[in-house]
Motif scaffolding. Structure first.
Motif, PDB file in Angstrom:
ATOM      1  N   GLY A 214      -2.983  -0.839  -8.772  1.00  0.00           N
ATOM      2  CA  GLY A 214      -2.076  -1.364  -7.749  1.00  0.00           C
ATOM      3  C   GLY A 214      -2.536  -1.053  -6.340  1.00  0.00           C
ATOM      4  N   THR A 215      -2.970   0.186  -6.113  1.00  0.00           N
ATOM      5  CA  THR A 215      -3.460   0.550  -4.781  1.00  0.00           C
ATOM      6  C   THR A 215      -4.731  -0.214  -4.449  1.00  0.00           C
ATOM      7  OG1 THR A 215      -2.509   2.750  -5.041  1.00  0.00           O
ATOM      8  CG2 THR A 215      -4.148   2.478  -3.316  1.00  0.00           C
TER       9      THR A 215
ATOM     10  N   HIS B  18       0.336   5.983 -15.723  1.00  0.00           N
ATOM     11  CA  HIS B  18       0.602   6.197 -14.303  1.00  0.00           C
ATOM     12  C   HIS B  18      -0.682   6.071 -13.484  1.00  0.00           C
ATOM     13  CE1 HIS B  18       1.187   8.843 -10.731  1.00  0.00           C
ATOM     14  NE2 HIS B  18       2.330   8.170 -10.678  1.00  0.00           N
ATOM     15  N   GLY B  19      -1.763   6.630 -13.999  1.00  0.00           N
ATOM     16  CA  GLY B  19      -3.035   6.548 -13.293  1.00  0.00           C
ATOM     17  C   GLY B  19      -3.554   5.127 -13.184  1.00  0.00           C
ATOM     18  N   ILE B  20      -3.450   4.375 -14.272  1.00  0.00           N
ATOM     19  CA  ILE B  20      -3.926   2.986 -14.263  1.00  0.00           C
ATOM     20  C   ILE B  20      -3.087   2.139 -13.315  1.00  0.00           C
ATOM     21  CG2 ILE B  20      -4.097   0.891 -15.667  1.00  0.00           C
ATOM     22  CD1 ILE B  20      -4.964   2.714 -17.990  1.00  0.00           C
ATOM     23  N   ILE B  21      -1.760   2.240 -13.437  1.00  0.00           N
ATOM     24  CA  ILE B  21      -0.888   1.447 -12.563  1.00  0.00           C
ATOM     25  C   ILE B  21      -1.102   1.824 -11.094  1.00  0.00           C
ATOM     26  CG2 ILE B  21       1.516   1.012 -11.918  1.00  0.00           C
ATOM     27  CD1 ILE B  21       2.181   1.277 -14.911  1.00  0.00           C
ATOM     28  N   SER B  22      -1.188   3.116 -10.826  1.00  0.00           N
ATOM     29  CA  SER B  22      -1.362   3.565  -9.440  1.00  0.00           C
ATOM     30  C   SER B  22      -2.698   3.125  -8.870  1.00  0.00           C
ATOM     31  CB  SER B  22      -1.268   5.082  -9.354  1.00  0.00           C
ATOM     32  OG  SER B  22      -0.014   5.529  -9.770  1.00  0.00           O
ATOM     33  N   PHE B  23      -3.768   3.345  -9.627  1.00  0.00           N
ATOM     34  CA  PHE B  23      -5.101   3.021  -9.120  1.00  0.00           C
ATOM     35  C   PHE B  23      -5.288   1.523  -8.951  1.00  0.00           C
ATOM     36  CE2 PHE B  23      -9.584   1.976  -9.753  1.00  0.00           C
ATOM     37  CZ  PHE B  23     -10.124   2.663  -8.685  1.00  0.00           C
TER      38      PHE B  23
ATOM     39  N   VAL C 201       0.840  -1.203   0.000  1.00  0.00           N
ATOM     40  CA  VAL C 201       0.000   0.000   0.000  1.00  0.00           C
ATOM     41  C   VAL C 201       0.874   1.253   0.000  1.00  0.00           C
ATOM     42  CG1 VAL C 201      -1.684   1.319   1.334  1.00  0.00           C
ATOM     43  CG2 VAL C 201      -1.973  -1.135   1.063  1.00  0.00           C
ATOM     44  N   LEU C 202       1.910   1.280   0.818  1.00  0.00           N
ATOM     45  CA  LEU C 202       2.785   2.445   0.860  1.00  0.00           C
ATOM     46  C   LEU C 202       3.536   2.637  -0.457  1.00  0.00           C
ATOM     47  CD1 LEU C 202       4.242   2.315   4.471  1.00  0.00           C
ATOM     48  CD2 LEU C 202       2.578   3.925   3.538  1.00  0.00           C
ATOM     49  N   PHE C 203       3.972   1.546  -1.077  1.00  0.00           N
ATOM     50  CA  PHE C 203       4.671   1.650  -2.357  1.00  0.00           C
ATOM     51  C   PHE C 203       3.780   2.313  -3.404  1.00  0.00           C
ATOM     52  CE2 PHE C 203       5.352  -0.091  -6.614  1.00  0.00           C
ATOM     53  CZ  PHE C 203       6.632   0.376  -6.853  1.00  0.00           C
TER      54      PHE C 203
ATOM     55  N   TYR D 275      -7.462  -4.264  -1.130  1.00  0.00           N
ATOM     56  CA  TYR D 275      -8.521  -5.252  -0.984  1.00  0.00           C
ATOM     57  C   TYR D 275      -8.019  -6.685  -0.899  1.00  0.00           C
ATOM     58  CZ  TYR D 275     -11.819  -1.542  -1.292  1.00  0.00           C
ATOM     59  OH  TYR D 275     -12.520  -0.409  -1.012  1.00  0.00           O
ATOM     60  N   VAL D 276      -6.980  -7.027  -1.616  1.00  0.00           N
ATOM     61  CA  VAL D 276      -6.413  -8.377  -1.495  1.00  0.00           C
ATOM     62  C   VAL D 276      -5.768  -8.540  -0.121  1.00  0.00           C
ATOM     63  CG1 VAL D 276      -4.627  -9.932  -2.370  1.00  0.00           C
ATOM     64  CG2 VAL D 276      -6.128  -8.754  -3.959  1.00  0.00           C
TER      65      VAL D 276
END
Length: 75
Positions: free
Chosen positions: A45-46, A38-43, A14-16, A51-52
């Motif tokens: 991934g977060t 960047h938006g897709i990877i960030s969203f 989460v912090l990464f 949730y996982v």
């Protein structure tokens, strides 16, 4: 309560992604493709890390209500 390996990995993920999302100057200003990537990877991934990780932690430490409902559900 002791912090286990699952919680440490969850927090690190989460912090990464949070730092990756808020990193200044990335992507370059005016770069549409970089911004979308960047938006897709960030969203994603977060979202996935939160949730996982929540599901893995809930499996490791089940809620008290879940334990109370199990015997009542069995006939």
């Amino acid at each position: 309560m002791k912090i286990g390996r699952t919680e440490k990995l969850w927090l690190a993920a989460v912090l990464f992604f949070w730092v990756f999302y808020n990193f200044p100057g990335f992507p370059a200003y005016g770069d549409e493709t970089g911004c979308i990537g960047h938006g897709i990877i960030s969203f994603v991934g977060t979202f996935l890390s939160v949730y996982v990780g929540c599901k893995l932690t809930e499996r490791e430490y089940p809620l008290i209500e879940d334990e109370e409902e199990e015997p009542a559900a069995k006939p």
